[in-house]
Every structure is written in structure tokens, then in C-alpha cells.
Design a protein around this motif. Structure first.
Motif, PDB file in Angstrom:
ATOM      1  N   LEU A 270      46.139  20.892  78.850  1.00 43.72           N
ATOM      2  CA  LEU A 270      46.876  21.801  77.788  1.00 43.72           C
ATOM      3  C   LEU A 270      45.772  22.303  77.195  1.00 43.72           C
ATOM      4  O   LEU A 270      46.582  23.404  76.447  1.00 43.72           O
ATOM      5  N   LEU A 271      44.727  22.383  77.262  1.00 45.38           N
ATOM      6  CA  LEU A 271      43.772  23.779  77.063  1.00 45.38           C
ATOM      7  C   LEU A 271      43.641  24.529  77.504  1.00 45.38           C
ATOM      8  O   LEU A 271      44.439  25.737  76.769  1.00 45.38           O
ATOM      9  N   ALA A 272      44.618  24.378  78.413  1.00 47.50           N
ATOM     10  CA  ALA A 272      44.601  25.799  79.562  1.00 47.50           C
ATOM     11  C   ALA A 272      45.650  26.158  78.993  1.00 47.50           C
ATOM     12  O   ALA A 272      46.219  27.513  78.221  1.00 47.50           O
ATOM     13  N   LEU A 273      46.673  25.814  78.608  1.00 39.73           N
ATOM     14  CA  LEU A 273      48.322  26.028  78.046  1.00 39.73           C
ATOM     15  C   LEU A 273      48.186  26.429  76.346  1.00 39.73           C
ATOM     16  O   LEU A 273      48.979  27.720  76.489  1.00 39.73           O
ATOM     17  N   GLY A 274      47.109  25.911  76.100  1.00 41.17           N
ATOM     18  CA  GLY A 274      47.221  26.564  74.205  1.00 41.17           C
ATOM     19  C   GLY A 274      46.438  27.651  74.890  1.00 41.17           C
ATOM     20  O   GLY A 274      46.922  28.502  74.438  1.00 41.17           O
ATOM     21  N   ALA A 275      45.500  28.308  75.831  1.00 41.48           N
ATOM     22  CA  ALA A 275      45.188  29.831  76.000  1.00 41.48           C
ATOM     23  C   ALA A 275      46.066  30.694  76.036  1.00 41.48           C
ATOM     24  O   ALA A 275      45.626  32.074  75.794  1.00 41.48           O
ATOM     25  N   LEU A 276      47.017  29.436  76.959  1.00 40.01           N
ATOM     26  CA  LEU A 276      47.837  30.477  77.875  1.00 40.01           C
ATOM     27  C   LEU A 276      49.110  31.218  76.038  1.00 40.01           C
ATOM     28  O   LEU A 276      48.989  32.909  76.789  1.00 40.01           O
ATOM     29  N   GLY A 277      49.647  30.261  75.140  1.00 36.77           N
ATOM     30  CA  GLY A 277      50.014  30.617  74.368  1.00 36.77           C
ATOM     31  C   GLY A 277      51.657  31.174  74.673  1.00 36.77           C
ATOM     32  O   GLY A 277      52.415  31.654  74.202  1.00 36.77           O
ATOM     33  N   ASN A 278      52.022  30.139  75.917  1.00 34.13           N
ATOM     34  CA  ASN A 278      53.782  30.194  76.018  1.00 34.13           C
ATOM     35  C   ASN A 278      54.301  28.807  75.685  1.00 34.13           C
ATOM     36  O   ASN A 278      53.705  27.986  76.027  1.00 34.13           O
ATOM     37  N   LYS A 279      55.341  29.614  74.218  1.00 33.09           N
ATOM     38  CA  LYS A 279      55.632  28.622  73.440  1.00 33.09           C
ATOM     39  C   LYS A 279      56.802  28.204  74.376  1.00 33.09           C
ATOM     40  O   LYS A 279      57.379  27.042  74.404  1.00 33.09           O
TER      41      LYS A 279
ATOM     42  N   ILE B 246      48.054  18.306  70.867  1.00 30.40           N
ATOM     43  CA  ILE B 246      48.632  19.189  69.151  1.00 30.40           C
ATOM     44  C   ILE B 246      47.878  20.257  69.067  1.00 30.40           C
ATOM     45  O   ILE B 246      48.289  21.110  68.277  1.00 30.40           O
ATOM     46  N   SER B 247      46.415  20.440  69.444  1.00 30.62           N
ATOM     47  CA  SER B 247      45.970  21.531  69.309  1.00 30.62           C
ATOM     48  C   SER B 247      46.767  22.513  70.236  1.00 30.62           C
ATOM     49  O   SER B 247      46.749  23.765  70.088  1.00 30.62           O
ATOM     50  N   ALA B 248      47.143  22.366  71.359  1.00 29.77           N
ATOM     51  CA  ALA B 248      47.905  23.246  72.061  1.00 29.77           C
ATOM     52  C   ALA B 248      49.627  23.648  70.952  1.00 29.77           C
ATOM     53  O   ALA B 248      49.819  25.078  71.619  1.00 29.77           O
ATOM     54  N   LEU B 249      49.890  22.744  70.809  1.00 27.76           N
ATOM     55  CA  LEU B 249      50.874  23.069  70.236  1.00 27.76           C
ATOM     56  C   LEU B 249      50.871  24.365  68.663  1.00 27.76           C
ATOM     57  O   LEU B 249      51.337  25.223  68.354  1.00 27.76           O
TER      58      LEU B 249
ATOM     59  N   PHE C 226      43.858  16.309  63.451  1.00 27.87           N
ATOM     60  CA  PHE C 226      44.019  17.604  64.157  1.00 27.87           C
ATOM     61  C   PHE C 226      45.940  17.693  63.681  1.00 27.87           C
ATOM     62  O   PHE C 226      45.878  19.167  63.951  1.00 27.87           O
ATOM     63  N   ALA C 227      46.167  16.834  63.628  1.00 25.53           N
ATOM     64  CA  ALA C 227      47.536  16.866  63.269  1.00 25.53           C
ATOM     65  C   ALA C 227      47.948  18.234  61.908  1.00 25.53           C
ATOM     66  O   ALA C 227      48.314  18.979  61.776  1.00 25.53           O
ATOM     67  N   TRP C 228      47.049  17.377  61.523  1.00 25.44           N
ATOM     68  CA  TRP C 228      46.431  18.395  59.732  1.00 25.44           C
ATOM     69  C   TRP C 228      46.649  19.345  60.425  1.00 25.44           C
ATOM     70  O   TRP C 228      46.761  20.293  59.906  1.00 25.44           O
ATOM     71  N   ARG C 229      45.320  19.725  61.037  1.00 29.68           N
ATOM     72  CA  ARG C 229      45.335  21.074  61.402  1.00 29.68           C
ATOM     73  C   ARG C 229      45.333  21.879  61.983  1.00 29.68           C
ATOM     74  O   ARG C 229      46.011  23.247  61.455  1.00 29.68           O
TER      75      ARG C 229
END
Length: 286
Positions: free
Chosen positions: A81-90, A114-117, A143-146
Motif C-alpha cells: 500500500l505504501l508503494a502504491l501511494g509512492a507510485l501515484g497511479n490513480k 488511507i495514506s495511499a488514497l 489519518f482520514a482527516w489528514r
């Protein structure tokens, strides 16, 4: 190198291995994809560690499958999930939102999802994220608020401000992040106070990064580059690494040029700058 990555304890050794693999992406891509699909737990953890700092778009399908598979180990799913967030593919957004709709989902998976989204900029997740702000787990709520803030939505400052005084330093740090883009001079003053006075170094760093994020908000890439460079020298080590990544991700051509100039200086900062340039270069598809 791939075998060594799985047993590396981090630090300089781990960084050198990650860099060596990123430079050899053409050779490493196929075995990395195989590790994500059918490797041992340690091989999967090694692969997502690499892709978290040097995202490779060719691994998107494998990362998404690993993140969504409830039979996989939590640590492997978190890393994916962290790697998906870094990848940035919507494209991952819809699947991640569906996953968050599972009420039995562990907070250990909810948080990186949540962070990845937020990192991929999936604005269609706003309704789902807003529902999570009332989650019984306070960290999930923060995390959701952020994430909502990072997706351009308003936050409930009255609910978030008291958490800055929480006994749990993790909650105080998360609250700093959630308040980073909330309007008001009182927020700025409070974050500065925490940056200077909080007893926990991690919380001080979160407050500093929150103040930087406020200053960057709404500015052009070239303006962001100037602001980030101005913060670099006075920042602590972990915030410096965050600033280097931000220069490459948000500073445009000026930010990249600044990191390239740092890499030529021959000091400790130069080594880190050169490493991030190599990791970032591997983002380009083969």
C-alpha cells in the motif's frame, strides 16, 4: 543484491543495496515482479521496501494484488500500500475505497490505505474518508482527516486541536499532520510551539513538516523549490530526507536542479541527494 536486501538491517548498507538494485532495474524487474507474486514473506517485504522508495510503474498490478489479498501477511500488504501511494497511479483508487468499506478491516491496513488514497490524489474517495473520521480508532480518524485535507477538503479544527495535547506522542504527531492545512493563525502558533517545545523529537519533526506544508500550499513548483531549499539547512535529519523527496516530487525542474547541485558538493547531504536522484530515475518505465 535481491537476496541481500531481504536480510539487510537498514542504515547505510540497506540504502546502498536499494540504490544498486535501482540502477540495475532492467535486470531486477522480472525477479522483483516474481517476488511480489509468489515469493516468500521475506522476499515480498524486500520487494515492497525497494518499491516504496523507488516506485516502478511496471509493478503496479502485482502491488495492487498484494495489497488487496486478505490472505497475505499484514506487513507485506502494508508495504504494498505504501508503494502504491509512492507510485501515484490513480487507477488503484476505486479498489482501495472498496477495501476500506470492509468494516472488519484491520487498522493496520486502513492506515496505509488511507495514506495511499491521499498520495495518489483520488478525490473520489472523499465520502468514504469522511465516514472514517468518526471511526472508533482515533488514529484511523486522524489519518482520514489528514487525507481529506490533502484532497482539498475542510477539517474539523475543534475536534483536532485538543489532540495536540494528548499523552500519546503518536497521536500528537498525527494531529500535527492533520492540522497542517487547516486555516487560522492560531494553528500556526500552536504548531510552532510544538516544534520548539514538545518533549518528543518525532512530534517536533511532524510539527515542522506541517508548517512547511502550510507554506507550500497553493504555490508553484518553482516557489516550492525556493521554500524547501530554505528549510533544508535548519531541518533535522529525517525532515531533511523528506525535503529532498519533496524537492523531486513537487519542486519541478528547479527542484530537480537543486538536488542535482547538492549531489555535486561532496558532503553528507550530497550522498543522500545522489541516492534520491538514482531512486527517482528508476521511476521511468523501461
Amino acid at each position: 543484491l535481491l537476496g541481500a536486501l531481504g536480510v539487510a538491517r537498514g542504515g547505510r548498507e540497506g540504502q546502498e543495496i536499494l540504490t544498486a538494485i535501482a540502477v540495475r532495474k532492467a535486470e531486477a524487474l522480472v525477479p522483483i515482479k516474481e517476488m511480489l507474486r509468489s515469493g516468500t514473506l521475506w522476499e515480498k517485504l524486500a520487494a515492497v521496501k525497494l518499491l516504496g522508495v523507488s516506485p516502478w510503474p511496471e509493478t503496479y498490478e502485482e502491488l495492487l494484488h498484494l495489497a488487496l489479498d486478505s490472505k497475505e501477511h499484514i506487513l507485506a500488504r502494508q508495504g504494498a500500500l505504501l508503494a502504491l501511494g509512492a507510485l501515484g497511479n490513480k487507477a488503484a483508487g476505486e479498489d482501495l475505497v472498496d477495501m476500506l468499506g470492509d468494516e472488519s478491516l484491520s487498522p493496520a491496513i486502513q492506515l496505509p490505505a488511507i495514506s495511499a488514497l491521499a498520495r495518489i490524489g483520488y478525490v473520489e474517495a472523499v465520502d468514504s474518508l469522511r465516514a472514517l473520521t468518526t471511526n472508533g480508532n482515533r488514529q484511523v480518524s486522524l489519518f482520514a482527516w489528514r487525507a481529506l485535507q490533502e484532497l482539498g477538503q475542510a477539517a474539523d479544527r475543534d475536534s483536532l486541536l485538543p489532540i495536540l495535547d494528548d499523552e500519546d506522542y503518536v497521536m500528537r504527531g498525527d494531529a500535527c499532520g492533520a492540522l497542517a492545512l487547516v486555516a487560522g493563525d492560531a494553528i500556526v502558533l500552536r504548531l510552532r510551539q510544538i516544534e520548539e517545545q514538545d518533549e518528543n523529537q518525532a512530534v517536533r519533526q511532524e510539527a515542522h513538516q506541517a508548517l512547511i506544508r502550510r507554506a507550500l500550499h497553493g504555490r508553484s513548483p518553482s516557489e516550492k523549490s525556493v521554500l524547501l531549499q530554505g528549510e533544508l539547512e535548519k531541518a533535522e535529519f529525517f525532515t531533511q530526507t523528506w525535503i529532498l523527496r519533496s524537492l523531486l516530487e513537487e519542486g519541478g525542474e528547479a527542484g530537480r536542479a537543486a538536488v542535482e547541485a547538492m549531489a555535486e558538493k561532496g558532503d553528507r547531504m550530497a550522498e543522500r541527494a545522489g541516492t534520491y536522484l538514482l531512486w527517482n530515475a528508476a521511476r521511468q518505465p523501461i
